[in-house]
Design an enzyme around this catalytic site. Sequence first.
Site, short mmCIF file in Angstrom:
data_model
loop_
_atom_site.label_atom_id
_atom_site.label_comp_id
_atom_site.label_asym_id
_atom_site.label_seq_id
_atom_site.Cartn_x
_atom_site.Cartn_y
_atom_site.Cartn_z
NE ARG A 189 29.42 39.34 19.46
CZ ARG A 189 28.37 40.05 18.99
NH1 ARG A 189 27.55 40.66 19.82
NH2 ARG A 189 28.16 40.15 17.70
CG ASP A 235 37.79 39.90 41.93
OD1 ASP A 235 37.83 38.67 42.12
OD2 ASP A 235 38.59 40.50 41.17
CE1 TYR A 290 45.31 40.58 38.60
CE2 TYR A 290 43.81 41.83 37.22
CZ TYR A 290 44.84 40.93 37.36
OH TYR A 290 45.39 40.37 36.24
CE LYS A 346 44.37 35.02 37.67
NZ LYS A 346 43.96 36.27 38.29
C1 LIG Z 1 43.62 37.54 37.82
C2 LIG Z 1 42.64 38.39 38.52
C3 LIG Z 1 41.73 39.19 37.82
C4 LIG Z 1 41.76 39.32 36.31
O1 LIG Z 1 41.42 38.12 35.69
P1 LIG Z 1 41.90 37.74 34.18
O2 LIG Z 1 41.27 36.40 34.00
O3 LIG Z 1 43.39 37.73 34.18
O4 LIG Z 1 41.34 38.78 33.30
C5 LIG Z 1 40.82 39.92 38.53
N1 LIG Z 1 40.78 39.89 39.86
C6 LIG Z 1 41.63 39.13 40.58
C7 LIG Z 1 41.54 39.14 42.06
C8 LIG Z 1 42.59 38.35 39.94
O5 LIG Z 1 43.46 37.63 40.64
#
Ligand SMILES: *Cc1c(COP(=O)(O)O)cnc(C)c1O
Length: 429
Positions: A97, A222, A150, A247
């Site tokens: 961790r 983000d 999101y 992603k």
């Molecule tokens: C999918 C997504 C998240 C969250 O990510 P996870 O890996 O599903 O926790 C946050 N921001 C954006 C823009 C996303 O597309």
Amino acid sequence: MLEKSTIRGDARSVGPTEKPVDWVNDLRRSRQNGPSLSAVHMGQGLSTRSIHAGTVQDGPTGAVGTPIYQASTFLLGEEQYRSFEEGYARDRFIYTRYGNPSQWAVQDKIAALENAQSALVFSSGMAAISSSLMSLLDPGGHVVTSDEIYGGTYALFSNEFPNMGLSVTHVNPRDLAAIEAAIKPETQVLFFEVLTNPLLKVIDIAGLVNIARRHGLRVVVDATFATPILVNPLDLGVDIVVHSATKYLNGHSDLVAGVAVGNRKLIDQVWGRMLAYGGCLDPHCCFLLERGLKTLALRMRAHSEGGMIIAQYLEAHPQVSQVYYPFLPSHPDHDLAKRQMRLGGGMVTFEVKGGDAAALHLLERLNLAVQATSLGGVESLISLPYNTSHSGFTRRQREQMGISAGMVRLSVGVEDPEDLIADFEQAFA
Ligand SMILES: *Cc1c(COP(=O)(O)O)cnc(C)c1O
């Protein structure tokens, strides 16, 4: 066995957020990038970095790639005990961790791609977002964010923040004056997505940083939809960049992970929150993510090329009323997108004539694009905001957000664009 960690002091450029205060640089901890085990020269190009940066060279075997360090715990010795006492435990292996070579390898690669001093991987994008924000907010703190955000982040803000005495104001991310007007005495963070979902609005990163500097605030972005291949927000003065590595960074729709990137001091603070909230990434998952990242630059070029071809095809199609793609001249943020982004990316949003029923019918007729939520995989993924990401809102609320009936979100994969077009042709027919 790993003999010692090599901490590079000068391999990476220091981001503009790093202030040249002399006494800070005299403290050994503040000068270090990483943590890092890699002795690999990373090169300048994004493809070279995607492939080589961070790779752990395994002395005893000479393995070409980073081995999977599937261990929860590590031998304790003098050095590890001292690291606890002197506060550099993040630079030693103690417990997974806290840190693991498989995590360090992938962190180093992502930091190299973002021109960052340090990166930290998480078990999901949401773990990265929540730990990063909590590291910058004090009790009573306030965040200014987008009105198009999101769903998971929206839920964090609306369900969790009030219980922690934190508050949020949502504004139009295109309106810098509205962002500035929303700042209160208790505001600490501006949080925005570099490209919004599903309308693909482009946020003016330099403009946002300017506002933050004037008011003494932190900027967290983000950049999941953009990736470091399209834009490096830290170079523009952002404090922390977060990604859902689920992603594009991983790119194969086969894991869930997140990452936070920034200067060493801030990411050390985020690390403290990660230790408490527990969202560390498993070593095997790190291996998959590191492997996926090796083709990130290559994939983003293919996604962007396909994205443009499909966007142009859809824009010319009589059954499509509107297409949103940042590099199309018809996109409202086209000039900013061209200035700020190296490539247009793989996300294309469009509206089908005939509303949600017609859009659903189209999705059901497609053979190649997979009907699924998520994005950024090598396979094209297609979904409807009204019954997935935005199903929690009423039709009226969705329309106020600009999500009109018949809207489709397409994550263009790396298939041959001609095949994707042929599939759309038969589905529309
Ligand atoms: C999918 C997504 C998240 C969250 O990510 P996870 O890996 O599903 O926790 C946050 N921001 C954006 C823009 C996303 O597309």
